[in-house]
Design a protein around this motif. Structure first.
Motif, PDB file in Angstrom:
ATOM      1  N   TYR A   8       0.836  -1.211   0.000  1.00  0.00           N
ATOM      2  CA  TYR A   8       0.000   0.000   0.000  1.00  0.00           C
ATOM      3  C   TYR A   8       0.868   1.257   0.000  1.00  0.00           C
ATOM      4  O   TYR A   8       0.627   2.191  -0.778  1.00  0.00           O
ATOM      5  CB  TYR A   8      -0.920  -0.020   1.225  1.00  0.00           C
ATOM      6  CG  TYR A   8      -1.634   1.291   1.469  1.00  0.00           C
ATOM      7  CD1 TYR A   8      -2.725   1.662   0.684  1.00  0.00           C
ATOM      8  CD2 TYR A   8      -1.204   2.162   2.468  1.00  0.00           C
ATOM      9  CE1 TYR A   8      -3.374   2.872   0.905  1.00  0.00           C
ATOM     10  CE2 TYR A   8      -1.850   3.362   2.692  1.00  0.00           C
ATOM     11  CZ  TYR A   8      -2.934   3.727   1.908  1.00  0.00           C
ATOM     12  OH  TYR A   8      -3.569   4.917   2.116  1.00  0.00           O
ATOM     13  N   GLU A  10       4.034   1.531  -0.938  1.00  0.00           N
ATOM     14  CA  GLU A  10       4.787   1.614  -2.204  1.00  0.00           C
ATOM     15  C   GLU A  10       3.901   2.160  -3.315  1.00  0.00           C
ATOM     16  O   GLU A  10       4.355   2.951  -4.156  1.00  0.00           O
ATOM     17  CB  GLU A  10       5.330   0.234  -2.571  1.00  0.00           C
ATOM     18  CG  GLU A  10       6.506  -0.200  -1.699  1.00  0.00           C
ATOM     19  CD  GLU A  10       7.094  -1.522  -2.148  1.00  0.00           C
ATOM     20  OE1 GLU A  10       8.295  -1.547  -2.484  1.00  0.00           O
ATOM     21  OE2 GLU A  10       6.345  -2.519  -2.162  1.00  0.00           O
ATOM     22  N   LYS A  11       2.647   1.735  -3.339  1.00  0.00           N
ATOM     23  CA  LYS A  11       1.705   2.233  -4.351  1.00  0.00           C
ATOM     24  C   LYS A  11       1.512   3.743  -4.193  1.00  0.00           C
ATOM     25  O   LYS A  11       1.521   4.486  -5.194  1.00  0.00           O
ATOM     26  CB  LYS A  11       0.368   1.505  -4.208  1.00  0.00           C
ATOM     27  CG  LYS A  11      -0.728   1.974  -5.162  1.00  0.00           C
ATOM     28  CD  LYS A  11      -1.954   1.102  -5.010  1.00  0.00           C
ATOM     29  CE  LYS A  11      -3.088   1.600  -5.902  1.00  0.00           C
ATOM     30  NZ  LYS A  11      -3.612   2.925  -5.493  1.00  0.00           N
ATOM     31  N   GLU A  12       1.361   4.188  -2.948  1.00  0.00           N
ATOM     32  CA  GLU A  12       1.190   5.615  -2.700  1.00  0.00           C
ATOM     33  C   GLU A  12       2.439   6.395  -3.116  1.00  0.00           C
ATOM     34  O   GLU A  12       2.342   7.489  -3.694  1.00  0.00           O
ATOM     35  CB  GLU A  12       0.911   5.846  -1.217  1.00  0.00           C
ATOM     36  CG  GLU A  12      -0.445   5.373  -0.751  1.00  0.00           C
ATOM     37  CD  GLU A  12      -1.571   6.237  -1.270  1.00  0.00           C
ATOM     38  OE1 GLU A  12      -1.354   7.450  -1.459  1.00  0.00           O
ATOM     39  OE2 GLU A  12      -2.676   5.703  -1.495  1.00  0.00           O
ATOM     40  N   LEU A  14       4.723   5.469  -5.435  1.00  0.00           N
ATOM     41  CA  LEU A  14       4.863   5.450  -6.904  1.00  0.00           C
ATOM     42  C   LEU A  14       3.885   6.407  -7.571  1.00  0.00           C
ATOM     43  O   LEU A  14       4.215   7.032  -8.580  1.00  0.00           O
ATOM     44  CB  LEU A  14       4.662   4.026  -7.422  1.00  0.00           C
ATOM     45  CG  LEU A  14       5.775   3.031  -7.062  1.00  0.00           C
ATOM     46  CD1 LEU A  14       5.410   1.628  -7.538  1.00  0.00           C
ATOM     47  CD2 LEU A  14       7.109   3.465  -7.664  1.00  0.00           C
ATOM     48  N   GLU A  15       2.682   6.514  -7.027  1.00  0.00           N
ATOM     49  CA  GLU A  15       1.707   7.450  -7.591  1.00  0.00           C
ATOM     50  C   GLU A  15       2.213   8.876  -7.497  1.00  0.00           C
ATOM     51  O   GLU A  15       2.059   9.670  -8.433  1.00  0.00           O
ATOM     52  CB  GLU A  15       0.368   7.314  -6.872  1.00  0.00           C
ATOM     53  CG  GLU A  15      -0.384   6.030  -7.217  1.00  0.00           C
ATOM     54  CD  GLU A  15      -1.699   5.916  -6.486  1.00  0.00           C
ATOM     55  OE1 GLU A  15      -1.984   6.782  -5.612  1.00  0.00           O
ATOM     56  OE2 GLU A  15      -2.461   4.975  -6.775  1.00  0.00           O
ATOM     57  N   ARG A  16       2.852   9.210  -6.400  1.00  0.00           N
ATOM     58  CA  ARG A  16       3.392  10.554  -6.226  1.00  0.00           C
ATOM     59  C   ARG A  16       4.592  10.784  -7.137  1.00  0.00           C
ATOM     60  O   ARG A  16       4.762  11.875  -7.683  1.00  0.00           O
ATOM     61  CB  ARG A  16       3.771  10.772  -4.755  1.00  0.00           C
ATOM     62  CG  ARG A  16       2.563  11.001  -3.851  1.00  0.00           C
ATOM     63  CD  ARG A  16       2.895  10.862  -2.380  1.00  0.00           C
ATOM     64  NE  ARG A  16       1.772  11.245  -1.529  1.00  0.00           N
ATOM     65  CZ  ARG A  16       0.682  10.521  -1.371  1.00  0.00           C
ATOM     66  NH1 ARG A  16       0.567   9.354  -1.998  1.00  0.00           N
ATOM     67  NH2 ARG A  16      -0.305  10.945  -0.612  1.00  0.00           N
ATOM     68  N   ARG A  17       5.407   9.748  -7.298  1.00  0.00           N
ATOM     69  CA  ARG A  17       6.573   9.896  -8.175  1.00  0.00           C
ATOM     70  C   ARG A  17       6.164   9.960  -9.642  1.00  0.00           C
ATOM     71  O   ARG A  17       6.828  10.625 -10.446  1.00  0.00           O
ATOM     72  CB  ARG A  17       7.551   8.739  -7.964  1.00  0.00           C
ATOM     73  CG  ARG A  17       8.920   9.014  -8.575  1.00  0.00           C
ATOM     74  CD  ARG A  17       9.953   8.035  -8.141  1.00  0.00           C
ATOM     75  NE  ARG A  17       9.673   6.690  -8.631  1.00  0.00           N
ATOM     76  CZ  ARG A  17      10.461   5.646  -8.412  1.00  0.00           C
ATOM     77  NH1 ARG A  17      11.562   5.794  -7.696  1.00  0.00           N
ATOM     78  NH2 ARG A  17      10.155   4.469  -8.875  1.00  0.00           N
ATOM     79  N   ASN A  18       5.079   9.282  -9.995  1.00  0.00           N
ATOM     80  CA  ASN A  18       4.592   9.367 -11.378  1.00  0.00           C
ATOM     81  C   ASN A  18       4.119  10.778 -11.697  1.00  0.00           C
ATOM     82  O   ASN A  18       4.270  11.250 -12.831  1.00  0.00           O
ATOM     83  CB  ASN A  18       3.448   8.375 -11.600  1.00  0.00           C
ATOM     84  CG  ASN A  18       3.942   6.936 -11.671  1.00  0.00           C
ATOM     85  OD1 ASN A  18       5.106   6.692 -11.977  1.00  0.00           O
ATOM     86  ND2 ASN A  18       3.065   5.990 -11.381  1.00  0.00           N
ATOM     87  N   ARG A  19       3.533  11.433 -10.694  1.00  0.00           N
ATOM     88  CA  ARG A  19       3.091  12.814 -10.901  1.00  0.00           C
ATOM     89  C   ARG A  19       4.264  13.776 -10.890  1.00  0.00           C
ATOM     90  O   ARG A  19       4.225  14.822 -11.533  1.00  0.00           O
ATOM     91  CB  ARG A  19       2.076  13.206  -9.820  1.00  0.00           C
ATOM     92  CG  ARG A  19       0.757  12.435  -9.883  1.00  0.00           C
ATOM     93  CD  ARG A  19      -0.311  13.112  -9.018  1.00  0.00           C
ATOM     94  NE  ARG A  19       0.033  13.100  -7.618  1.00  0.00           N
ATOM     95  CZ  ARG A  19      -0.336  12.136  -6.774  1.00  0.00           C
ATOM     96  NH1 ARG A  19      -1.052  11.102  -7.213  1.00  0.00           N
ATOM     97  NH2 ARG A  19      -0.008  12.200  -5.505  1.00  0.00           N
ATOM     98  N   TYR A  23      10.268  13.258  -7.246  1.00  0.00           N
ATOM     99  CA  TYR A  23       9.811  12.957  -5.885  1.00  0.00           C
ATOM    100  C   TYR A  23      10.631  11.798  -5.327  1.00  0.00           C
ATOM    101  O   TYR A  23      10.742  10.736  -5.939  1.00  0.00           O
ATOM    102  CB  TYR A  23       8.324  12.588  -5.902  1.00  0.00           C
ATOM    103  CG  TYR A  23       7.686  12.515  -4.531  1.00  0.00           C
ATOM    104  CD1 TYR A  23       7.347  13.674  -3.843  1.00  0.00           C
ATOM    105  CD2 TYR A  23       7.421  11.303  -3.923  1.00  0.00           C
ATOM    106  CE1 TYR A  23       6.751  13.626  -2.589  1.00  0.00           C
ATOM    107  CE2 TYR A  23       6.823  11.231  -2.673  1.00  0.00           C
ATOM    108  CZ  TYR A  23       6.490  12.400  -2.007  1.00  0.00           C
ATOM    109  OH  TYR A  23       5.899  12.343  -0.772  1.00  0.00           O
TER     110      TYR A  23
END
Length: 246
Positions: A8, A10-12, A14-19, A23
């Motif tokens: 959970y 890691e998903k959070e 990665l979502e921030r790094r994708n944006r 990050y």
């Protein structure tokens, strides 16, 4: 539970790094209020996070009530791995030595009666009686001088009631803790306490957190470890002041 919560987080992350490709894990750790090294080790499975820290992470990430409920349910499942003993059994094995032997068999399930007696510093005939009782009550089985734990995780603690058998066990464990202050070097023990002002109306909640802490610590200690000794954790929480109704 660790794997799910790590996934959970890691998903959070990665979502921030994708944006924001710049990050960093350091920034994510700062957001969570967790040391970067600790977070990295948690992702690698080398460290665990306490439920207090997990709750903090969920709050700082603004997790939904559904997500929070999911992890709370997984936590309850973890705690349910400990079987609460019925009072009828407590009157039979309400002695710390039974609990110590059950734990030691996780270290060495091929040890002799004489070896166990020596490890716990009790007479051989007493140890023989303890093993016979554990066999009779279905806590262990024996085949070809090899013991098998049939009930590996047990709890005698009940936050809502007590009994003479439970009181006697508590007293004996407290005495063992007291004796260890003089008999065991500080490098091999920890004795500490917390004096704190409380709202006694929250006592049921506080008891639940203490019991959850004990269960989680027990799981954590025995995970990915080379077991070689049996230790006892004794946690007490009691009033120093007397209420106006007393």
């Amino acid at each position: 539970m660790q794997k799910n919560f790590a996934a959970y987080l890691e998903k959070e992350f990665l979502e921030r790094r994708n944006r924001n490709p710049s990050y960093s894990l350091r920034a994510f750790a700062k957001l969570l209020g967790v040391d970067q090294s600790t977070l990295s080790k948690f992702f690698n499975g080398a460290r665990d996070l306490s439920w207090t820290i997990r709750t903090q992470c969920l709050e700082r990430l603004g997790a939904s009530e559904t997500v929070i409920a999911q992890f709370e349910e997984e936590r309850r499942t973890l705690l349910s791995e400990y079987t609460e003993l019925e009072e009828s059994l407590m009157t039979v094995i309400g002695d710390w030595r039974f609990w110590g032997v059950l734990e030691y068999l996780k270290i060495d399930n091929k040890c002799s009666v004489e070896f166990l007696a020596n490890r716990f510093h009790i007479p051989v005939e007493d140890m023989q009686g303890i093993l016979e009782q554990l066999l009779k009550l279905g806590f262990i089985s024996q085949d070809q001088n090899v013991y098998k734990l049939l009930k590996p995780n047990n709890s005698w603690v009940d936050g809502s009631k007590t009994s003479e058998a439970r009181k006697m066990l508590q007293k004996r464990l407290s005495q063992l803790s007291y004796d260890a202050i003089d008999k065991v070097g500080i490098e091999s023990r920890y004795h500490g306490s917390l004096t704190v002002a409380v709202d006694k109306n929250r006592l049921p909640e506080i008891k639940d957190k203490i019991m959850a802490f004990q269960a989680e610590l027990g799981q954590y200690i025995q995970k990915k470890s080379s077991l070689n000794e049996v230790y006892q954790l004794t946690v007490s929480f009691f009033p120093l002041t007397k209420g106006s109704e007393v």
